[in-house]
Design an enzyme around this catalytic site. Structure first.
Site, mmCIF file in Angstrom:
data_model
loop_
_atom_site.group_PDB
_atom_site.id
_atom_site.type_symbol
_atom_site.label_atom_id
_atom_site.label_comp_id
_atom_site.label_asym_id
_atom_site.label_seq_id
_atom_site.Cartn_x
_atom_site.Cartn_y
_atom_site.Cartn_z
ATOM 1 N N ASN A 9 -4.326 2.067 2.035
ATOM 2 C CA ASN A 9 -2.920 2.355 1.754
ATOM 3 C C ASN A 9 -2.302 1.111 1.121
ATOM 4 O O ASN A 9 -2.084 0.112 1.801
ATOM 5 C CB ASN A 9 -2.211 2.714 3.070
ATOM 6 C CG ASN A 9 -0.716 2.872 2.895
ATOM 7 O OD1 ASN A 9 -0.204 2.927 1.771
ATOM 8 N ND2 ASN A 9 0.009 2.958 4.008
ATOM 9 N N TRP A 10 -2.032 1.201 -0.182
ATOM 10 C CA TRP A 10 -1.513 0.018 -0.899
ATOM 11 C C TRP A 10 -0.041 -0.235 -0.587
ATOM 12 O O TRP A 10 0.491 -1.266 -0.972
ATOM 13 C CB TRP A 10 -1.685 0.200 -2.413
ATOM 14 C CG TRP A 10 -3.107 0.267 -2.874
ATOM 15 C CD1 TRP A 10 -4.241 0.278 -2.083
ATOM 16 C CD2 TRP A 10 -3.574 0.334 -4.228
ATOM 17 N NE1 TRP A 10 -5.365 0.338 -2.870
ATOM 18 C CE2 TRP A 10 -4.987 0.382 -4.195
ATOM 19 C CE3 TRP A 10 -2.931 0.364 -5.465
ATOM 20 C CZ2 TRP A 10 -5.770 0.455 -5.348
ATOM 21 C CZ3 TRP A 10 -3.707 0.438 -6.619
ATOM 22 C CH2 TRP A 10 -5.109 0.477 -6.559
ATOM 23 N N LYS A 11 0.638 0.728 0.048
ATOM 24 C CA LYS A 11 2.083 0.615 0.290
ATOM 25 C C LYS A 11 2.781 0.298 -1.051
ATOM 26 O O LYS A 11 2.302 0.734 -2.093
ATOM 27 C CB LYS A 11 2.362 -0.416 1.378
ATOM 28 C CG LYS A 11 1.504 -0.130 2.643
ATOM 29 C CD LYS A 11 1.958 -0.826 3.874
ATOM 30 C CE LYS A 11 1.043 -0.433 5.027
ATOM 31 N NZ LYS A 11 1.483 -0.971 6.301
ATOM 32 N N HIS A 94 3.669 8.367 8.207
ATOM 33 C CA HIS A 94 3.425 6.930 8.395
ATOM 34 C C HIS A 94 4.617 6.325 9.139
ATOM 35 O O HIS A 94 5.762 6.711 8.899
ATOM 36 C CB HIS A 94 3.220 6.242 7.039
ATOM 37 C CG HIS A 94 2.695 4.849 7.192
ATOM 38 N ND1 HIS A 94 3.499 3.789 7.545
ATOM 39 C CD2 HIS A 94 1.431 4.340 7.076
ATOM 40 C CE1 HIS A 94 2.741 2.697 7.630
ATOM 41 N NE2 HIS A 94 1.498 3.008 7.351
ATOM 42 N N GLU A 96 6.194 3.687 8.791
ATOM 43 C CA GLU A 96 7.248 3.133 7.927
ATOM 44 C C GLU A 96 8.149 4.249 7.405
ATOM 45 O O GLU A 96 9.355 4.068 7.237
ATOM 46 C CB GLU A 96 6.599 2.335 6.779
ATOM 47 C CG GLU A 96 6.015 1.019 7.295
ATOM 48 C CD GLU A 96 4.813 0.503 6.534
ATOM 49 O OE1 GLU A 96 4.581 0.909 5.380
ATOM 50 O OE2 GLU A 96 4.072 -0.318 7.115
ATOM 51 N N GLU A 166 -2.043 4.653 14.348
ATOM 52 C CA GLU A 166 -1.580 3.332 13.910
ATOM 53 C C GLU A 166 -0.506 2.840 14.871
ATOM 54 O O GLU A 166 0.674 3.201 14.729
ATOM 55 C CB GLU A 166 -0.982 3.415 12.499
ATOM 56 C CG GLU A 166 -1.963 3.826 11.430
ATOM 57 C CD GLU A 166 -1.548 3.307 10.048
ATOM 58 O OE1 GLU A 166 -2.376 2.652 9.414
ATOM 59 O OE2 GLU A 166 -0.398 3.528 9.627
ATOM 60 N N GLY A 172 0.574 -4.695 10.047
ATOM 61 C CA GLY A 172 1.039 -5.847 9.276
ATOM 62 C C GLY A 172 1.363 -7.069 10.123
ATOM 63 O O GLY A 172 1.957 -8.025 9.640
ATOM 64 N N SER A 211 -3.773 -3.810 11.114
ATOM 65 C CA SER A 211 -4.436 -5.121 11.028
ATOM 66 C C SER A 211 -5.961 -5.038 11.108
ATOM 67 O O SER A 211 -6.608 -5.892 11.707
ATOM 68 C CB SER A 211 -3.874 -6.079 12.090
ATOM 69 O OG SER A 211 -2.490 -6.298 11.867
ATOM 70 N N GLY A 232 -4.130 -1.428 5.419
ATOM 71 C CA GLY A 232 -2.967 -1.841 4.627
ATOM 72 C C GLY A 232 -3.280 -3.103 3.848
ATOM 73 O O GLY A 232 -3.914 -3.073 2.796
ATOM 74 N N GLY A 233 -2.854 -4.243 4.373
ATOM 75 C CA GLY A 233 -2.979 -5.521 3.668
ATOM 76 C C GLY A 233 -4.376 -5.789 3.107
ATOM 77 O O GLY A 233 -4.515 -6.206 1.951
HETATM 78 P P1 13P Z 1 -2.090 -3.304 7.904
HETATM 79 O O1 13P Z 1 -3.564 -3.092 7.735
HETATM 80 O O2 13P Z 1 -1.512 -4.213 6.845
HETATM 81 O O3 13P Z 1 -1.734 -3.704 9.286
HETATM 82 O O4 13P Z 1 -1.385 -1.884 7.638
HETATM 83 C C1 13P Z 1 -1.820 -0.776 8.328
HETATM 84 C C2 13P Z 1 -1.152 0.424 7.761
HETATM 85 O O5 13P Z 1 0.013 0.658 7.977
HETATM 86 C C3 13P Z 1 -1.951 1.313 6.899
HETATM 87 O O6 13P Z 1 -1.276 2.501 6.662
#
Ligand code: 13P
Length: 249
Positions: A9-11, A94, A96, A166, A172, A211, A232-233
């Site tokens: 997930n590149w956000k 998600h 967020e 998650e 993050g 993470s 994510g990251g």
């Molecule tokens: P991180 O891997 O950056 O913690 O993000 C997880 C995430 O929200 C993937 O959708």
């Protein structure tokens, strides 16, 4: 055997040149991987990714979708549009989206249904906040988030869906749920589905997100109810993402 899925997930990250390099690295490596790999770029880059992934085994997904099929919804993108651009998956719920964009359980369930009506595979994200975990409410919170969707679409719909656990406190933050903490929640999710349909529960892929890094992926993915990761990251760094994919082998 459930085939593991590693989803990046590149956000709200990316740019044409950077995406092109990242997608080239992922497609070059993907055919040698045992797991399924999917990338989730921001909407404007779906066409770029569709072209870059053509002929590769890497799947494409979107980060959100409208619950509506079409109409006067400025700024929204429908499931049929995502399907036209080659998406196989779409994230729904998600944390967020729930926390920053006010998506309620009702909206999340409607998005899940809209995705499936265009033959997209929804990845339903669920997770508790740190306060909820500390209050001992983790399993109750997750069960309610899952139930909101099950009540709308029925358990059979879970046969063409994925769930991602998650924990909000792990997204993050660099803090990862321990493999045992994650496994406990994954097992509870599978048991909730199994109470309705054991066969659907057995086939359901449940991803862990929060993470995930090359250093912790092997142990997380080694748990019996963890069927891959939502990254994510680390999904923005080709070396890290590919190491995580290898951990799912
Ligand atoms: P991180 O891997 O950056 O913690 O993000 C997880 C995430 O929200 C993937 O959708």
């Amino acid at each position: 055997m459930r085939k593991k899925l590693v989803a990046g997930n590149w956000k709200m990250h990316g740019a044409l040149q950077q995406n092109s390099t990242l997608l080239a690295r992922i497609t070059a490596a993907a055919s040698g991987l045992a797991c399924e790999v999917a990338v989730f770029p921001p909407y404007p880059y779906l066409a770029q990714a569709q072209l870059a992934l053509a002929g590769s085994v890497v799947a494409l997904g979107a980060q959100s979708v409208s619950e509506h099929a079409s109409g006067v919804f400025t700024g929204e993108v429908s499931a049929s549009m995502l399907a036209e651009f080659g998406c196989r998956y779409v994230l729904v719920g998600h944390s967020e989206r729930r926390a920053l964009f006010g998506e309620t359980e009702i909206v999340v369930a409607a998005k899940f249904e809209a995705a499936q009506s265009s033959a997209l595979v929804p990845i339903l994200c669920v997770g508790e906040t740190l306060g909820q975990r500390e209050a001992g409410k983790t399993v109750t919170v997750i069960a309610r988030q899952l139930a909101a969707v099950l009540e709308r679409v029925g358990v059979a719909a879970m046969a063409s869906a994925v769930v991602a656990y998650e924990p909000v406190w792990a997204i993050g933050t660099g803090v990862t749920a321990s493999p045992a903490q994650a496994q406990e929640v994954h097992a509870a999710i599978r048991a909730q589905v199994a109470a309705l349909d054991a066969g659907v529960a057995e086939g359901l892929r449940i991803l862990y997100g929060g993470s995930v890094k090359p250093q912790n992926a092997v142990e997380l993915f080694g748990q019996s109810d963890i069927d891959g990761g939502l990254i994510g990251g680390a999904a923005l760094v080709a070396d890290d993402f590919l190491k995580i994919c290898l951990a799912a082998n």
